[in-house]
Design an enzyme around this catalytic site. Sequence first.
Site, PDB file in Angstrom:
ATOM      1  N   ILE A  14     -10.372 -85.075 -58.418  1.00 41.17           N
ATOM      2  CA  ILE A  14     -10.020 -84.780 -56.594  1.00 41.17           C
ATOM      3  C   ILE A  14      -9.409 -86.851 -57.996  1.00 41.17           C
ATOM      4  O   ILE A  14      -8.258 -87.272 -57.059  1.00 41.17           O
ATOM      5  CB  ILE A  14     -10.755 -85.337 -56.260  1.00 41.17           C
ATOM      6  CG1 ILE A  14     -11.818 -84.226 -55.663  1.00 41.17           C
ATOM      7  CG2 ILE A  14     -10.204 -86.451 -55.043  1.00 41.17           C
ATOM      8  CD1 ILE A  14     -12.742 -84.532 -55.143  1.00 41.17           C
ATOM      9  N   ASP A  33     -13.314 -93.974 -67.043  1.00 47.53           N
ATOM     10  CA  ASP A  33     -13.921 -92.184 -67.515  1.00 47.53           C
ATOM     11  C   ASP A  33     -14.685 -91.842 -68.751  1.00 47.53           C
ATOM     12  O   ASP A  33     -13.824 -92.599 -69.588  1.00 47.53           O
ATOM     13  CB  ASP A  33     -12.577 -90.457 -67.166  1.00 47.53           C
ATOM     14  CG  ASP A  33     -13.301 -90.088 -66.425  1.00 47.53           C
ATOM     15  OD1 ASP A  33     -14.030 -89.529 -67.285  1.00 47.53           O
ATOM     16  OD2 ASP A  33     -12.700 -89.774 -65.606  1.00 47.53           O
ATOM     17  N   ALA A  77     -16.359 -91.434 -60.105  1.00 43.71           N
ATOM     18  CA  ALA A  77     -17.355 -91.463 -61.226  1.00 43.71           C
ATOM     19  C   ALA A  77     -18.769 -90.857 -60.777  1.00 43.71           C
ATOM     20  O   ALA A  77     -19.594 -91.994 -60.048  1.00 43.71           O
ATOM     21  CB  ALA A  77     -17.612 -92.307 -62.212  1.00 43.71           C
ATOM     22  N   TYR A 144     -28.628 -85.282 -55.381  1.00 47.61           N
ATOM     23  CA  TYR A 144     -27.554 -85.256 -55.585  1.00 47.61           C
ATOM     24  C   TYR A 144     -26.751 -85.577 -54.379  1.00 47.61           C
ATOM     25  O   TYR A 144     -26.182 -86.866 -53.950  1.00 47.61           O
ATOM     26  CB  TYR A 144     -26.502 -83.653 -55.686  1.00 47.61           C
ATOM     27  CG  TYR A 144     -25.067 -83.816 -55.399  1.00 47.61           C
ATOM     28  CD1 TYR A 144     -23.744 -84.972 -56.074  1.00 47.61           C
ATOM     29  CD2 TYR A 144     -24.167 -83.534 -54.209  1.00 47.61           C
ATOM     30  CE1 TYR A 144     -22.473 -85.061 -56.268  1.00 47.61           C
ATOM     31  CE2 TYR A 144     -22.822 -84.191 -53.679  1.00 47.61           C
ATOM     32  CZ  TYR A 144     -21.732 -84.348 -54.581  1.00 47.61           C
ATOM     33  OH  TYR A 144     -20.613 -84.840 -54.679  1.00 47.61           O
ATOM     34  N   PHE A 172     -15.479 -83.697 -47.436  1.00 46.58           N
ATOM     35  CA  PHE A 172     -15.657 -81.713 -46.832  1.00 46.58           C
ATOM     36  C   PHE A 172     -15.566 -81.195 -48.342  1.00 46.58           C
ATOM     37  O   PHE A 172     -15.429 -81.348 -49.749  1.00 46.58           O
ATOM     38  CB  PHE A 172     -15.387 -81.413 -45.490  1.00 46.58           C
ATOM     39  CG  PHE A 172     -15.984 -81.661 -44.366  1.00 46.58           C
ATOM     40  CD1 PHE A 172     -16.659 -83.172 -44.527  1.00 46.58           C
ATOM     41  CD2 PHE A 172     -17.057 -80.607 -44.037  1.00 46.58           C
ATOM     42  CE1 PHE A 172     -16.670 -84.072 -43.350  1.00 46.58           C
ATOM     43  CE2 PHE A 172     -18.351 -81.869 -42.364  1.00 46.58           C
ATOM     44  CZ  PHE A 172     -17.809 -82.900 -42.737  1.00 46.58           C
TER      45      PHE A 172
HETATM   46  N1  LIG Z   1     -14.725 -81.937 -54.910  1.00 44.00           N
HETATM   47  C1  LIG Z   1     -16.000 -81.909 -54.184  1.00 44.00           C
HETATM   48  O1  LIG Z   1     -15.300 -81.080 -53.124  1.00 44.00           O
HETATM   49  C2  LIG Z   1     -16.217 -83.273 -53.952  1.00 44.00           C
HETATM   50  C3  LIG Z   1     -16.302 -82.746 -52.084  1.00 44.00           C
HETATM   51  C4  LIG Z   1     -17.120 -84.434 -52.020  1.00 44.00           C
HETATM   52  C5  LIG Z   1     -17.859 -85.627 -52.723  1.00 44.00           C
HETATM   53  N2  LIG Z   1     -16.950 -85.072 -53.806  1.00 44.00           N
HETATM   54  C6  LIG Z   1     -17.466 -86.481 -54.441  1.00 44.00           C
HETATM   55  O2  LIG Z   1     -16.213 -87.215 -55.317  1.00 44.00           O
HETATM   56  C7  LIG Z   1     -15.928 -87.281 -56.748  1.00 44.00           C
HETATM   57  C8  LIG Z   1     -15.243 -86.681 -57.513  1.00 44.00           C
HETATM   58  O3  LIG Z   1     -15.369 -84.889 -57.642  1.00 44.00           O
HETATM   59  P1  LIG Z   1     -14.741 -84.715 -58.563  1.00 44.00           P
HETATM   60  O4  LIG Z   1     -14.247 -83.121 -58.313  1.00 44.00           O
HETATM   61  O5  LIG Z   1     -13.137 -84.723 -59.321  1.00 44.00           O
HETATM   62  O6  LIG Z   1     -15.335 -84.215 -59.931  1.00 44.00           O
HETATM   63  P2  LIG Z   1     -15.363 -84.763 -61.798  1.00 44.00           P
HETATM   64  O7  LIG Z   1     -16.314 -83.565 -62.540  1.00 44.00           O
HETATM   65  O8  LIG Z   1     -13.992 -83.222 -61.757  1.00 44.00           O
HETATM   66  O9  LIG Z   1     -14.767 -86.381 -61.741  1.00 44.00           O
HETATM   67  C9  LIG Z   1     -15.899 -87.030 -62.322  1.00 44.00           C
HETATM   68  C10 LIG Z   1     -15.235 -87.794 -63.068  1.00 44.00           C
HETATM   69  O10 LIG Z   1     -16.054 -88.847 -63.011  1.00 44.00           O
HETATM   70  C11 LIG Z   1     -16.160 -88.870 -64.787  1.00 44.00           C
HETATM   71  N3  LIG Z   1     -17.786 -89.345 -64.917  1.00 44.00           N
HETATM   72  C12 LIG Z   1     -18.838 -89.129 -64.825  1.00 44.00           C
HETATM   73  N4  LIG Z   1     -19.830 -89.738 -64.474  1.00 44.00           N
HETATM   74  C13 LIG Z   1     -19.285 -91.102 -65.261  1.00 44.00           C
HETATM   75  C14 LIG Z   1     -20.162 -92.007 -65.751  1.00 44.00           C
HETATM   76  N5  LIG Z   1     -20.855 -92.828 -65.585  1.00 44.00           N
HETATM   77  N6  LIG Z   1     -18.772 -93.032 -66.157  1.00 44.00           N
HETATM   78  C15 LIG Z   1     -18.021 -92.493 -66.535  1.00 44.00           C
HETATM   79  N7  LIG Z   1     -17.062 -91.850 -65.901  1.00 44.00           N
HETATM   80  C16 LIG Z   1     -17.961 -90.931 -65.388  1.00 44.00           C
HETATM   81  C17 LIG Z   1     -16.417 -87.717 -65.451  1.00 44.00           C
HETATM   82  O11 LIG Z   1     -16.196 -87.076 -66.380  1.00 44.00           O
HETATM   83  C18 LIG Z   1     -15.283 -87.224 -64.456  1.00 44.00           C
HETATM   84  O12 LIG Z   1     -13.879 -87.296 -64.886  1.00 44.00           O
HETATM   85  C19 LIG Z   1     -17.374 -87.476 -57.276  1.00 44.00           C
HETATM   86  O13 LIG Z   1     -17.686 -88.518 -57.051  1.00 44.00           O
HETATM   87  C20 LIG Z   1     -18.254 -86.000 -56.146  1.00 44.00           C
HETATM   88  O14 LIG Z   1     -19.227 -86.367 -56.266  1.00 44.00           O
HETATM   89  C21 LIG Z   1     -16.245 -84.137 -54.258  1.00 44.00           C
END
Ligand SMILES: NC(=O)c1ccc[n+]([C@@H]2O[C@H](COP(=O)([O-])OP(=O)(O)OC[C@H]3O[C@@H](n4cnc5c(N)ncnc54)[C@H](O)[C@@H]3O)[C@@H](O)[C@H]2O)c1
Length: 339
Positions: A14, A33, A77, A144, A172
């Site tokens: 995202i 990141d 993140a 989570y 969502f």
């Molecule tokens: N994908 C979904 O459907 C969804 C739904 C609800 C909420 N979310 C939230 O949205 C956010 C993004 O989700 P996503 O699907 O893009 O996940 P993703 O895993 O693709 O992206 C998360 C990014 O954060 C980086 N990261 C993690 N911990 C880190 C740290 N301590 N320091 C620096 N970088 C760090 C990872 O390398 C990764 O690039 C997350 O917080 C997730 O909880 C996602």
Amino acid sequence: MSEAILVTGGAGYIGSHTVRQLARLGRKVVVLDSLVYGHRDAIVDPSVDFVEGEVGDRALLQALFEKHRFGAVIHFAAFTYVGESVTDPLKYYRNNTAEPLTLLEVMRDSGCKAFVFSSTCATYGVPDAIPITESNRQQPINPYGRSKLMMEWILKDCDTAWGLKSVCLRYFNASGSSADGLIGEDHNPETHLIPRVLMALTGEITHLEVFGTDYETPDGTCIRDYIHVEDLADAHGRAVDHLLSGGASLQCNLGTGVGVSVKEIIDAAQEVTGLEVPVKYGPRREGDPPRLVADPSLAAGVLGWTAAHKDVRDMLRPAWAWMTGPRKGRYANTPGSAP
Ligand SMILES: NC(=O)c1ccc[n+]([C@@H]2O[C@H](COP(=O)([O-])OP(=O)(O)OC[C@H]3O[C@@H](n4cnc5c(N)ncnc54)[C@H](O)[C@@H]3O)[C@@H](O)[C@H]2O)c1
């Protein structure tokens, strides 16, 4: 020239779509990141500064905040695997709740008071009513979801204590990819339904497993609200504008308000691709609520945001273009390992 925006997790799914949209709008963006799950190749706009590092690295953050006068932070993140959060909760509380405290401290000390947070519908747990409004009780059913809800509480306390204004966006089910297929969803392992349906079509997995066909839904499978990743990206830009123009802290849902069942996703994928999805139907998986559908009206009222894509086929088409395009749904440097 507007102030720079720090985007943590901007090399993730995202985050990378949001970064690209912000850059296209002429905003100065700095991505932080660790690449633990993200992809350097997902940052495609040359105007974006990329910094490899951890959200909990105080010295690095202080140097970044000194160099750039960040007007706002968008914090993506996090670790996102619900099942792993059950078996290794401390990993999730450490990364999703404890590490961001350092970021918030550095923001406080440097006077940056605008924070957009990736929250989740998982903070609602099993909802009391559908569609889910923001006043629904937040009772997450896994670490989570609790790691994210605690962040929402922390952000409210920071507002009271030192005036931090935040927008908690409760997403969502994020889905789809950029319209040109240049960036997309590449999680490893992949647990989300739409990419798994498409992986079953490309042969990357042998079949799609469907967990439960006896839910109290019209076709017996679980119903979710799928929201296009580019609509999510749009909401983040609006959330930043809301905060920078003096708006109050806000917690709001980001969804379409349309519920789609697992079987309907399979049917739509078959229609879009012309291929038959190999499926195995199995028993329910513990902890899956039958229905999660957003009431997105608060985001419409306060941010002026509504989902431009409401038909799940409009999410499947770009996702399929990404899976079958030049990158075959994978970046060159795919990190991650099965938790
Ligand atoms: N994908 C979904 O459907 C969804 C739904 C609800 C909420 N979310 C939230 O949205 C956010 C993004 O989700 P996503 O699907 O893009 O996940 P993703 O895993 O693709 O992206 C998360 C990014 O954060 C980086 N990261 C993690 N911990 C880190 C740290 N301590 N320091 C620096 N970088 C760090 C990872 O390398 C990764 O690039 C997350 O917080 C997730 O909880 C996602």
